[in-house]
Design a protein around this motif. Structure first.
Motif, mmCIF file in Angstrom:
data_model
loop_
_atom_site.group_PDB
_atom_site.id
_atom_site.type_symbol
_atom_site.label_atom_id
_atom_site.label_comp_id
_atom_site.label_asym_id
_atom_site.label_seq_id
_atom_site.Cartn_x
_atom_site.Cartn_y
_atom_site.Cartn_z
ATOM 1 N N UNK A 69 0.827 -1.205 0.000
ATOM 2 C CA UNK A 69 0.000 0.000 0.000
ATOM 3 C C UNK A 69 0.867 1.263 0.000
ATOM 4 N N UNK A 70 0.467 2.229 -0.836
ATOM 5 C CA UNK A 70 1.199 3.495 -0.865
ATOM 6 C C UNK A 70 0.212 4.637 -0.832
ATOM 7 N N UNK A 71 0.510 5.658 -0.014
ATOM 8 C CA UNK A 71 -0.404 6.801 0.064
ATOM 9 C C UNK A 71 -0.261 7.704 -1.141
ATOM 10 N N UNK A 72 0.923 7.681 -1.742
ATOM 11 C CA UNK A 72 1.199 8.632 -2.830
ATOM 12 C C UNK A 72 0.997 7.977 -4.189
ATOM 13 N N UNK A 73 1.655 6.815 -4.348
ATOM 14 C CA UNK A 73 1.608 6.170 -5.663
ATOM 15 C C UNK A 73 0.513 5.115 -5.680
ATOM 16 N N UNK A 74 0.321 4.512 -6.861
ATOM 17 C CA UNK A 74 -0.683 3.453 -6.928
ATOM 18 C C UNK A 74 -0.168 2.225 -6.201
ATOM 19 N N UNK A 75 -1.086 1.462 -5.629
ATOM 20 C CA UNK A 75 -0.691 0.264 -4.882
ATOM 21 C C UNK A 75 -0.104 -0.770 -5.839
ATOM 22 N N UNK A 76 0.985 -1.442 -5.401
ATOM 23 C CA UNK A 76 1.655 -2.413 -6.273
ATOM 24 C C UNK A 76 1.229 -3.820 -5.878
ATOM 25 N N UNK A 77 0.841 -4.623 -6.877
ATOM 26 C CA UNK A 77 0.363 -5.984 -6.590
ATOM 27 C C UNK A 77 1.532 -6.865 -6.173
ATOM 28 N N UNK A 78 1.363 -7.579 -5.034
ATOM 29 C CA UNK A 78 2.381 -8.564 -4.633
ATOM 30 C C UNK A 78 2.037 -9.894 -5.285
ATOM 31 N N UNK A 79 0.781 -10.313 -5.137
ATOM 32 C CA UNK A 79 0.386 -11.585 -5.731
ATOM 33 C C UNK A 79 -1.116 -11.733 -5.734
ATOM 34 N N UNK A 80 -1.589 -12.734 -6.484
ATOM 35 C CA UNK A 80 -3.026 -12.949 -6.662
ATOM 36 C C UNK A 80 -3.342 -14.418 -6.398
ATOM 37 N N UNK A 81 -4.512 -14.660 -5.808
ATOM 38 C CA UNK A 81 -4.976 -16.035 -5.633
ATOM 39 C C UNK A 81 -6.379 -16.122 -6.220
ATOM 40 N N UNK A 82 -6.585 -17.084 -7.126
ATOM 41 C CA UNK A 82 -7.919 -17.244 -7.711
ATOM 42 C C UNK A 82 -8.377 -18.664 -7.453
ATOM 43 N N UNK A 83 -9.666 -18.840 -7.193
ATOM 44 C CA UNK A 83 -10.167 -20.213 -7.068
ATOM 45 C C UNK A 83 -11.581 -20.311 -7.626
ATOM 46 N N UNK A 84 -11.863 -21.479 -8.197
ATOM 47 C CA UNK A 84 -13.209 -21.747 -8.708
ATOM 48 C C UNK A 84 -14.050 -22.252 -7.539
ATOM 49 N N UNK A 85 -15.287 -21.808 -7.450
ATOM 50 C CA UNK A 85 -16.104 -22.095 -6.262
ATOM 51 C C UNK A 85 -16.928 -23.381 -6.391
ATOM 52 N N UNK A 86 -16.435 -24.332 -7.195
ATOM 53 C CA UNK A 86 -17.207 -25.557 -7.424
ATOM 54 C C UNK A 86 -17.407 -26.322 -6.105
ATOM 55 N N UNK A 87 -16.301 -26.499 -5.380
ATOM 56 C CA UNK A 87 -16.342 -27.255 -4.126
ATOM 57 C C UNK A 87 -17.227 -26.536 -3.100
ATOM 58 N N UNK A 88 -17.099 -25.215 -3.070
ATOM 59 C CA UNK A 88 -17.893 -24.426 -2.115
ATOM 60 C C UNK A 88 -19.376 -24.598 -2.423
ATOM 61 N N UNK A 89 -19.722 -24.559 -3.728
ATOM 62 C CA UNK A 89 -21.132 -24.659 -4.131
ATOM 63 C C UNK A 89 -21.696 -26.015 -3.721
ATOM 64 N N UNK A 90 -20.833 -27.061 -3.795
ATOM 65 C CA UNK A 90 -21.325 -28.411 -3.465
ATOM 66 C C UNK A 90 -21.408 -28.618 -1.951
ATOM 67 N N UNK A 91 -20.342 -28.243 -1.229
ATOM 68 C CA UNK A 91 -20.256 -28.612 0.182
ATOM 69 C C UNK A 91 -20.674 -27.501 1.139
ATOM 70 N N UNK A 92 -20.664 -26.244 0.660
ATOM 71 C CA UNK A 92 -21.142 -25.159 1.519
ATOM 72 C C UNK A 92 -20.057 -24.487 2.323
ATOM 73 N N UNK A 93 -18.900 -25.180 2.600
ATOM 74 C CA UNK A 93 -17.818 -24.487 3.298
ATOM 75 C C UNK A 93 -16.489 -25.132 2.956
ATOM 76 N N UNK A 94 -15.404 -24.349 3.170
ATOM 77 C CA UNK A 94 -14.097 -24.821 2.725
ATOM 78 C C UNK A 94 -13.026 -23.938 3.356
ATOM 79 N N UNK A 95 -11.907 -24.564 3.800
ATOM 80 C CA UNK A 95 -10.755 -23.773 4.249
ATOM 81 C C UNK A 95 -9.601 -24.085 3.321
ATOM 82 N N UNK A 96 -8.914 -23.044 2.845
ATOM 83 C CA UNK A 96 -7.880 -23.247 1.825
ATOM 84 C C UNK A 96 -6.619 -22.510 2.245
ATOM 85 N N UNK A 97 -5.455 -23.159 2.052
ATOM 86 C CA UNK A 97 -4.168 -22.446 2.131
ATOM 87 C C UNK A 97 -3.460 -22.726 0.816
ATOM 88 N N UNK A 98 -3.088 -21.680 0.131
ATOM 89 C CA UNK A 98 -2.491 -21.890 -1.198
ATOM 90 C C UNK A 98 -1.508 -20.759 -1.488
#
Length: 2006
Positions: A69-98
């Protein structure tokens, strides 16, 4: 339903810093708080919650992004995590570390831990509840401020449905307890669906937004300039998910005929292919043809002929018409001539051009019979298409230079490549389904009796129209399901200039073929011309055709609908077609060279190609049927719903057989036809269990008939109450839902964008603060939407039936959406306060692009039709696009009305729906519709209002639960009281002949209706009435009704004493709902008044100011409701006024009225108006003018100013209109209304006191008003030197003085300006005129090689007014060119910036983006610009060397348009009487004008500050209207100068006119009939007319152009009207234009009787200014401004005298800079006014250039009028007009050389200024008089071979333009074909400057391959002499006396066959075949030798032998 995401930690981060995370789901991003100085682990531990309205799809994504985070400049991305919610839709809950991934998709060390929980409540749709709002980080008090767009009806203006609070200023939200969730965090937005909330809407607050917005500093400090405003319409207006918006516009727009005028000027043709042609150009539009005259023996004819075509047709028909230009060789009465080439385009292409025109463009001709032939020549033409009200700006037509650059000016739209190729267009027609009967059943029975079998009653074939050509398939006899398998092949240039292809199924009939259905294929939608574009392609796909109802009648009243005109009212058929295009290689030998349409058979295609057939289920429920028109009668009414032929009760004759049952179940026994094969196929496709479940499910397609109940005198309703009938239909279609899904996503983005843009426009209109913030929010929503589309559309697409177009279109849509998203982001960053309007235009282009992309060209499921039936008659219908109600599990893909309650208005079909009949509602339905796959149907009831039980059809069988209900029974009922606060309406439609209306409003809610009182004779009624609807029963759950009540319909009517009330307009509103447990108080109650737009058909008909509240009646009954506080008005009886909290807060205002006079009052009831009076009324108060005693004698008022006081709302936007009425006071105290006018907005008349603190120099940008460059333009190069030069001079003047140093030389335009502004407002202007040395340098600039030095010094006596005129036009053209170039450059730069931003590259090194075609066209335009700027540059360089001609100003429009109608203090109000016309009646408001009231208003709040009244010379009687002139009659000399007219509408049969001018002023009329100009559409009149007039009696000047006719009356071509009085009294001083220079003699002599110094003195006196003070050194001081200029003047003798006139003129030219009283004074000018004809309102009939001078008679008389009579052409020799001369024949030339020594003498008249030859001749022997033609000065030399018996052979020719032709070569050797081909690059000379030229020029002709070849050379000498010179030294023609020429030196050898044939043969043979002759001679001698050898050999041998022997 909700999705919870708990973001726990992110580990293994590198470095140390502030971190922030963003979690995104469904395009809605939520941010964590900022973790400061965290190291390798960021422990966020935050929970995010998304309340969601639709189930989570297993393909949906969740994204987590971590930023530094920067107050002056634009925030710089460190990293991104994406996941498809198929498992969540089926089971209703999920804990993930990735692990996280970086921008390059590589895994990094850091890892994220999240916990996701998904809660779902089956069968319900989630809404926001109290606990579902997140606290804003760092906002413990929960007072986070939210900007909103719900400003004054921010929503209702756009859609008519809103009831947000109307508070002005900058609203912010404040709410106790929890903080409102902000859509503003870091500029991200929420979708409006998620904006929904169940709590009280927030308080809207006005103060310190900026400060509070900065509170976001905790999340990321926001610059106030970057704040964006999300759409919070849902929060403030409670638009929930259960209802969709009704469509307020009732009338189908297409199909109604409109006036169009197409004007075409054929200028000339060039490079026509052929020898010695006599070309004629034929212009053809549709079936109309017109021809130019024939030009003899030329390949480059000059016509300059103008044609006009008038049409009265619907727009679609107009734009599909083909415009064809053809060149025909030697056409005459006997011969049709041979076609050289044609050019085709459709009218729509021209109309879509900028300004609806192509101007001076070259059309490329091609031969339709031989596509291999290439270009056949070019025609230069102008084409313009004018609809009603279109204004076409034509460039000035005075001195057009020939555009020789043909390639750069081709007649092609932008983006079309210059080289078009031939292509084949294949339209394959496979088969059709579901055709209607096209014959009566009686005929069928007759046929059956004869033939013995029952046949289908239709004989269909398909007809395809494209580019003016027509192709037909074969006729399939007696078939409802015909199979053709044929293709129609068109050959046309590609890309084609015809946009649409028309495909029509027709029924073949012995008598008359009729259309069954029509479909248009728009080629732009099935192709893409970009870099990654594709050729037109489509299908194989089914297209649905709609038209008239399916009952067969002999005379179908809706047949037009089947032809494709108007909106179809029923499904007609569907047709399987495909389209493909193949580019031809014209060099190939096998190619068919003709463009004839061919029809060929094609192979059959399989069923599965168009997609897998799926079973669809359509469910509908009728929740309410009200507002049923009483004309229908009280017979039982039912509703029928159909989709395709399913559900149709007409076609189904008997119960379908078992085999077909699956295919067509219908209400009364099914509908639709199908072949057996297909039905079997469907049965195989359907799964077993479905067959079991629904095997005998019979569709129910219509509601049970029910007798209507009376609502009021106009309408019935059906008493459904708690029992709501339902329909359901099963149907089978190819599954092409993906097409509709993509369309829906784009449509939703577009709807949101449109809503946002309406908000922005509303904010700008109401001048509420910060429109830029709302625009930023709109752009954010757009870019989020575009990214979401790319995500959704990118799903797995491998489904059956995807065509090439589907794949290509998807790719191009994704590319477009992606780039649009990026551009939206970029534009968002550029939106600033001052750029809002520009950016708004750009964003509107996005909206057009979105709508274009969303329109799917390949159909799938047909539209749904709802018909109201009464006693078996079809009364009214509604058409609902199937995509709007299509279901998808993904929310964005669902149709906007799917599973929602929609108010549907039924309307009359076809032409019945046009005009007033179509505006009355036939029925209003509250309908719920759901369409989806049968297997998805478990959710089909989920969108209905809760609280119902299903009532299913009784049936046997186990699986009862799977049946859909046949009706719904609501057991939850709520009782409400509706209060409609009807305050006022404004700008209503005039429905009575008096020009007023007697309006009352009727309010409908559910099955109730009430009316307001009738207010007579007003267009702005203030009803001030509260209508209370008691005991309104609404069915459904209380909470839902609170959020989403039904809509209220308000209709406004005009009460007539006799007959039914007449409909004026309609609007919709939504009430604010209060449940019984809620508190009645702020913020929601009492509701605020809002404006609702009233519509009449598609046009607006006023505004309604009202508020609506719906109050629930609880257990305690009505007693618990808030009391209706407010006095019951004793005068008005039982009528309740609007209560105090709702009616606006009033303040005391004073309105002063200036009564000047009345003009042009027409008769009332055949009696003249004699004693008129004006009544002014506003909010019930008013004032009357003095009576005009005798209108004829003096129509001005005796008392000028009167005033009245009135209480008006403090909010300016709520001010009532001010009514002006004129009455005639007749004998015996009778009053008759003459006319009225309503001033809807008093805003412009509000008085604002002048700001004393602010000096005029704050507006420095207005400084020189365009005369000079401001500091940032001209003086950047050397500011320091200028400042140093300026400052010392400044110090010697008192504070506030301004110095303007002006040279008296106006022709130099480049000036440097310095503006110095400091605190003490010492304003200094220094204008440095270019030094003389610069001019000298420019003069010395080298000329082009070969160009001749022009004679610089033109004699002053040679100059006249026309020199001035032409010089001015040149300047005008230069300015226009420069503006165009600057505009093009700016646009290109902006495009590059956007592209650069998208691609992250610098704009400078950016390649041009776009297709090759675009690149080419851009190169083309660049070249053009280069040339233009080159020309312009040359022009400016050469200007000093040209004679310095004084200029005037040529306005390309009326003077009024430039100077705001001269209403600087005197306004003109048109008085109306009579009923307002609607569009189709073509009655414009102009016809209703019965006179004009002249006056003004001034309105101010009381009390007024005393400063104003204490000013010196303040006259209390005049109020705010100080220092206005008196209005006594005044005598004026009016001098009208008519210069010329252009583009007149032809008035004679021959396409020409014989125009003359008529001037009318009051009763005097001047006709210039004897000076008519024969057969001319661009006449030069050059006339001055003097008339005396008395203002105010004679103040309207009419200048008309008439067409002279020998027999009968003369016809009016067009006229223009000028109000001289407003000009005369204007402060702009429009009496006599101020010249640029002051001269006392010559062509520029001062015209005004008052000298500049006198004018200046008068202006200073009137303005109470100090000055003018003339000082030494050429200075003059006026007020606190000092001007400098020349002080000497030359008289006629050349003596110089001292004068102040130049100084005074300098001040006058800069009068707008004088503080307080300054305004621009009108310069010497010529104005261009459009001519109109009363019978063709709104369409220009030509233009006239003119100006008017006025001189008061009590002043010194002006001099004689200046002479502007047309220049006489200069005579070059005297003699008869003879333009074709021959030499003698050089017979028997052996060498190809001809010696002539022959003199041609051509006398001609020449116009130097226009560079044209003037010819006057009779067109034919029957012509009455000579016609004048202007043609270019071209000399054509041709060489022929003379033959005695056959026609002479053409050998070659050269054409020389005598103004610009290449210098002749010195020797024959140097003369080459390059002199013709590279003419543009060679130095050119003009005979008019050179006078005598000699040299060699090439003769050229075209060979068989159409290429130029050299066919000879000619030596010639050209000598130009004036007529006087020629008289002094006469010469003879040929070689004759006087001054005879010698005979040519021709060889003696006579080449004559008869006299010496051998000689001839020898010469011919030897000359051609020298070598052959020598070889032949050698061969003959050799043969002779051999012959002799063989002959003598035997004897020689025998001699030898015998001699030896002997």
């Amino acid at each position: 339903m909700a999705l919870l995401v708990h973001l726990k930690t992110i580990r293994d981060l590198r470095g140390k810093g502030d971190r922030i995370a963003k979690v995104t789901f469904r395009g809605l991003s939520l941010y964590t708080h900022v973790l400061e100085n965290c190291e390798d682990e960021a422990r966020f531990d935050e929970t995010f919650r998304w309340p969601i309205a639709s189930r989570v799809d297993e393909n949906e994504m969740l994204e987590v992004q971590v930023f530094n985070y920067s107050k002056v400049f634009t925030n710089r991305v460190i990293g991104t995590f994406k996941m498809v919610l198929q498992k969540v839709a089926e089971e209703g809950q999920l804990e993930v570390t990735d692990t996280l991934i970086d921008d390059n998709n590589t895994a990094i060390r850091a890892s994220v831990t999240i916990y996701i929980k998904y809660t779902t409540v089956d069968g319900t749709v989630g809404v926001w509840s109290d606990g579902e709002f997140l606290d804003i980080p760092g906002d413990p008090e929960g007072t986070f401020q939210f900007e909103t767009d719900s400003l004054l009806s921010g929503h209702s203006q756009g859609s008519g449905v809103s009831q947000g609070r109307s508070i002005h200023g900058i609203p912010t939200f404040r709410k106790a307890g929890k903080g409102v969730f902000s859509a503003m965090k870091l500029g991200k937005t929420k979708s409006s669906k998620d904006d929904h909330k169940k709590d009280e809407p927030a308080i809207l607050d006005m103060e310190d937004l900026n400060r509070k917005a900065m509170r976001l500093g905790g999340v990321g400090a926001l610059d106030p300039d970057c704040i964006s405003l999300a759409s919070v319409t849902a929060v403030t207006t409670n638009v929930s998910n259960k209802r969709s918006k009704p469509d307020i516009k009732m009338e189908p727009s297409s199909g109604r005929p409109v006036d169009y005028q197409i004007s075409i000027t054929v200028v000339e043709a060039r490079q026509l292919v052929g020898l010695n042609m006599d070309p004629v150009v034929c212009v053809e539009i549709g079936d109309d043809k017109k021809y130019t005259s024939m030009k003899e023996s030329t390949n480059c004819p000059y016509y300059n002929e103008y044609f006009v075509f008038d049409f009265h047709v619907p727009p679609d028909v107009m734009f599909d018409k083909i415009l064809k230009l053809s060149v025909i060789h030697s056409k005459n009465l006997l011969r049709s001539g041979t076609l050289v080439g044609t050019f085709k385009l459709d009218v729509g292409t021209v109309y879509s051009q900028p300004e609806h025109q192509f101007y001076h463009k070259w059309a490329t001709l091609s031969d339709p019979d031989d596509i291999t032939a290439g270009c056949k020549g070019y025609i230069k033409c102008d084409i313009a298409v004018v609809g009603k009200g279109d204004n076409i700006k034509t460039p000035h037509k005075a001195n057009e230079t020939d555009e020789d650059d043909i390639e750069g000016n081709l007649l092609l739209p932008e983006g079309v490549p210059l080289e078009r190729q031939w292509a084949r267009f294949y339209v394959k027609i496979y088969r059709a389904e579901g055709l209607p009967k096209m014959n009566t059943s009686i005929m069928a029975n007759v046929k059956k009796a004869f033939i013995g079998e029952n046949r289908d009653l239709v004989d269909p074939y398909v007809q395809v129209l494209f580019a003016g050509q027509r192709g037909k398939t074969s006729v399939q006899k007696s078939s409802y399901e015909p199979i053709w398998n044929e293709q129609v092949v068109f050959t046309e240039m590609f890309p084609p200039l015809c946009k649409r292809m028309k495909v029509q199924i027709r029924d073949s009939d012995k008598v008359n073929d009729v259309a069954i259905g029509t479909h248009f294929i728009d080629l732009r939608k099935i192709a893409n011309d970009g870099d990654k574009g594709f050729l037109p392609t489509m299908g194989p796909a089914w297209v649905n055709m709609y038209g008239s109802t399916r009952q067969y009648t002999l005379m179908d009243e809706h047949q037009d609908l089947n032809e494709g005109l108007g909106e179809g009212v029923s499904f007609r058929a569907r047709l399987l077609i495909s389209v493909a295009v193949e580019i031809l290689d014209t060099t190939s030998t096998e190619i068919v060279s003709s463009t004839e349409v061919q029809v060929e058979p094609v192979s059959n295609i399989s069923e599965s190609v168009t997609g897998k057939i799926e079973e669809f289920f359509l469910f509908g429920s009728f929740l309410e049927a009200t507002m049923i028109d009483r004309k229908i009668g009280d017979k039982p009414i039912s509703f029928e719903v159909t989709i395709g032929n399913y559900g149709n009760q007409i076609d189904g004759v008997s119960k379908p057989s078992a085999a077909k049952k699956k295919k067509k179940e219908g209400g009364g026994g099914g509908g639709g036809e199908s072949d057996e094969e297909e039905s079997e196929l469907i049965q195989q496709n359907s799964s077993e269990d479905e067959a079991d479940d629904n095997g005998d499910l019979v569709s129910v397609s219509s509601s049970p008939p029910m007798k209507p109940v009376i609502t009021d005198r106009n309408y019935f309703h059906l008493p459904y109450f708690e029992k709501k009938p339902c329909i359901y239909i099963k149907s089978w279609w190819q599954d092409q839902r993906r097409r509709l899904y993509n369309s829906n996503i784009m449509d939703k983005i577009a709807d949101k964008l449109e809503e946002g843009l309406n908000d922005v426009q509303e904010i700008i209109k109401t001048e509420t603060a910060y429109p830029e913030r709302r625009l930023r929010g709109v752009l954010e929503e757009l870019s989020t939407g575009c990214n979401r589309f790319v995500t959704l559309a990118n799903k797995d697409q491998n489904q059956a039936g995807r065509t090439k177009l589907d794949k290509e279109r998807l790719k191009s849509c994704m590319r477009e959406m992606e780039s649009m998203g990026q551009q939206a982001k970029l534009i968002r960053s550029q939106v600033k306060r001052n750029t809002v309007r520009d950016k708004l235009k750009m964003v509107q282009n996005f909206l057009h692009r979105l709508r274009f992309l969303a329109d799917e060209p390949q159909h799938s499921i047909p539209d749904v039709f709802i018909w109201m039936m009464s006693s078996n008659k079809r009364i009214a219908y509604a058409r609902i696009p199937s995509k709007d109600i299509l279901y998808s599990i993904v929310d964005e893909e669902t149709g906007k009305d799917c599973g929602k309650v929609k108010a549907v208005f039924l309307r009359l079909p076809g032409k019945k729906g046009f005009g007033p009949a179509g505006w009355t509602v036939q029925a209003k339905m509250e309908m719920y519709l759901w369409l989806g796959l049968n297997k998805q149907r478990k959710d089909f009831l989920s969108g209905l209002p809760n609280g119902f039980e299903e009532n299913k059809a009784p049936r046997t069988g186990s699986c009862l639960q799977s049946l859909p209900p046949i009706s719904l029974v609501y057991n939850m009922k709520q009782v409400f009281q509706l209060r409609a606060h009807m305050y006022q309406a404004r700008s209503l439609f005039a429905a009575d002949s008096s020009g007023l209306s007697d309006p009352f409003a009727r309010v409908f809610f559910s099955t109730h209706s009430q009316v307001t009182e009738v207010l007579s004779e007003t267009l702005c009624p203030t009803w001030d009435q509260l209508l209370v609807f008691d005991d309104v029963e609404l069915f459904g759950e209380a909470g839902e009704l609170r959020d989403d009540p039904p809509i209220i319909v308000v209709e406004v009517y005009d009460q007539d004493t006799v007959g039914k009330a007449e409909f004026i307009g309609r609007t919709f509103a939504k009430p604010i709902t209060k449940m019984c447990d809620e508190h009645y108080g702020p913020p929601r109650f009492p509701p605020q008044l809002e404006y609702y737009q009233i519509y009449r058909g598609n046009s607006t008909a006023g505004d309604l100011l009202a508020a609506f509240e719906l109050l629930q009646i609880g257990q305690g009954g009505r007693a618990e409701l808030p009391a209706i506080n407010g006095p019951t008005d004793s005068d008005r009886g039982p009528i309740l006024p609007v209560p105090m909290g709702i009616r606006p807060v009033l303040s005391r205002y004073r309105i002063e009225v200036l009564f000047w006079g009345l003009r042009d009052l027409k008769r009332v009831n055949l009696a003249q108006v004699d004693r008129p009076r004006v009544d002014i009324e506003c909010a019930g108060r008013g004032v009357q003018s003095a009576l005009i005693v005798n209108f004829k004698k003096n129509p001005n008022f005796s008392t000028l100013v009167k005033w009245f006081e009135v209480d008006l709302p403090e909010n300016e936007l709520l001010h009532p209109p001010l009514n002006i009425r004129v009455v005639d006071c007749r004998a015996f105290g009778r009053y008759t209304l003459v006319g009225s006018h309503a001033v809807t907005s008093l805003r412009r008349f509000i008085y604002s006191p002048p700001d004393k603190t602010q000096n005029n120099w704050a507006s420095a940008a207005r400084l020189m008003n365009g005369y000079m460059v401001l500091t940032n333009g001209g003086s950047q190069s050397r500011p320091s030197s200028l400042y140093s030069r300026t400052l010392p001079r400044t110090l010697s003047h008192p504070t506030g003085d301004v110095i303007v140093n002006m040279d008296a030389n106006p022709s130099v335009r480049k000036m440097d300006t310095v503006v110095k502004l400091d605190a003490s407002s010492d304003a200094v202007i220094k204008v440095d005129v270019n030094e003389e040395e610069k001019e000298e340098k420019k003069k010395k600039k080298k000329k082009k090689k070969g160009e001749v030095e022009e004679d610089d010094e033109t004699d002053e006596r040679m100059l006249d007014w026309w020199s001035k005129y032409f010089a001015s036009i040149e300047t005008l053209m230069e300015i226009l060119r420069a503006q165009e170039a600057a505009l093009a450059e700016a646009e290109e730069r902006e495009e590059q910036e956007i592209a650069a931003e998208g691609a992250d590259i610098k704009p400078d090194d950016l390649p041009v983006k776009g297709s090759k075609g675009k690149e080419k066209s851009r190169d083309k335009s660049r070249n053009k610009d280069k040339k233009k700027s080159h020309h312009a540059g040359e022009g400016t360089e050469k200007r000093p060397s040209k004679p310095k001609v004084n200029e005037l100003l040529v306005y390309n429009k009326e003077l009024e348009a430039e100077y705001d109608n001269f209403e600087d203090w005197l306004h003109t109000f048109n008085l109306y009487r009579g009923k307002a016309g609607d569009d189709d009646e073509a009655a414009l408001d102009d016809d209703r004008i019965v006179g004009r009231f002249k006056g003004s208003m001034c309105m101010y709040k009381l009390p007024l500050s005393e400063e104003i009244t204490r000013e010196a010379g303040f006259d209390p009687n005049m109020g705010m209207f100080q220092s206005i002139p008196h209005n006594d009659p005044i005598n004026v000399l009016v001098r009208v100068f008519v210069v010329r007219a252009t583009d007149l509408h032809p008035a004679d049969v021959n396409g020409k006119a014989d125009p003359y001018v008529v001037i009318k002023l009051g009763k005097s009329e001047l006709k210039d009939k004897e000076n008519y100009i024969s057969k001319q559409l661009n006449p030069v009149f050059g006339k001055a007319f003097d008339m005396e007039a008395t203002f105010p009696m004679e103040s309207m000047l009419t200048v008309s152009v008439y067409d002279w006719d020998l027999v009968g009356t003369d016809d009016l071509i067009g006229e223009t009207k000028i109000d001289l009085e407003n000009r005369y009294y204007s402060k702009h001083r429009a009496t006599c234009g101020i010249a640029n220079n002051y001269s006392v003699h010559g062509y520029n002599m001062w015209r005004d009787p008052m000298k500049p110094s006198q004018i200046l003195a008068k202006l200073c006196k009137e303005g109470k200014l100090d000055g003018p003070h003339y000082g030494p050194g050429g200075r003059v001081k006026v007020a606190n401004r000092i001007f400098m200029g020349a002080t000497e003047i030359e008289d006629e003798t050349g003596l110089k005298k001292q004068t102040d006139e130049h100084l005074a003129l300098t001040v006058l030219k800069h009068w707008e800079e004088i503080p307080r009283v300054g305004c621009k004074l009108i310069p010497e000018h010529v104005e261009t006014r459009p001519l109109f004809h009363p019978e063709k309102p709104g369409i220009e009939q030509g233009r006239i250039e003119m100006w008017v001078d006025m001189f008061p008679m009590d002043m010194p008389a002006p001099g004689p009028a200046i002479d502007i009579s047309p220049r006489k052409p200069k005579k070059w020799l005297k003699g008869q007009q003879e333009d074709k001369q021959d030499t003698d024949v050089h017979y028997h030339s052996l060498t190809g050389e001809g010696n002539f020594n022959w003199r041609f003498v051509f006398p001609f008249d020449y116009l130097m200024a226009e560079e044209k030859i003037v010819i006057s001749k009779k067109e034919s022997m029957f012509s009455w008089d000579e016609t004048e033609y202007k043609i270019p000065a071209r000399l054509t030399l041709q060489v022929w071979d003379a033959d005695h018996f056959s026609a002479d052979d053409f050998l070659g020719a050269i054409e020389l333009d005598l103004n610009r032709f290449p210098r002749g070569a010195k020797t024959a050797k140097q003369c080459s074909i390059g002199m013709v081909q590279n003419e543009a690059e060679l130095p050119c000379i003009s005979i008019f400057k050179q006078k005598r030229v000699k040299g060699w020029w090439p003769f050229v002709a075209r060979d068989e391959n159409d290429e130029m070849e050299l066919t000879g050379k000619v030596e010639a000498e050209l000598h130009l002499m004036s007529a006087e010179e020629a008289e002094k030294s006469p010469v003879g023609l040929g070689r004759n006396e006087p001054d005879p020429l010698e005979k040519p030196n021709r060889p003696n050898t006579s080449l004559s066959w008869l006299l010496s044939p051998m000689h001839v043969v020898c010469i011919l043979a030897w000359r051609q075949y020298k070598l052959h002759c020598v070889l032949l001679l050698g061969a003959v001698l050799g043969l002779l030798f051999l012959g002799l050898l063989f002959f003598s050999m035997p004897s020689a041998l025998s001699n030898k032998i015998f001699n030896i022997a002997g």
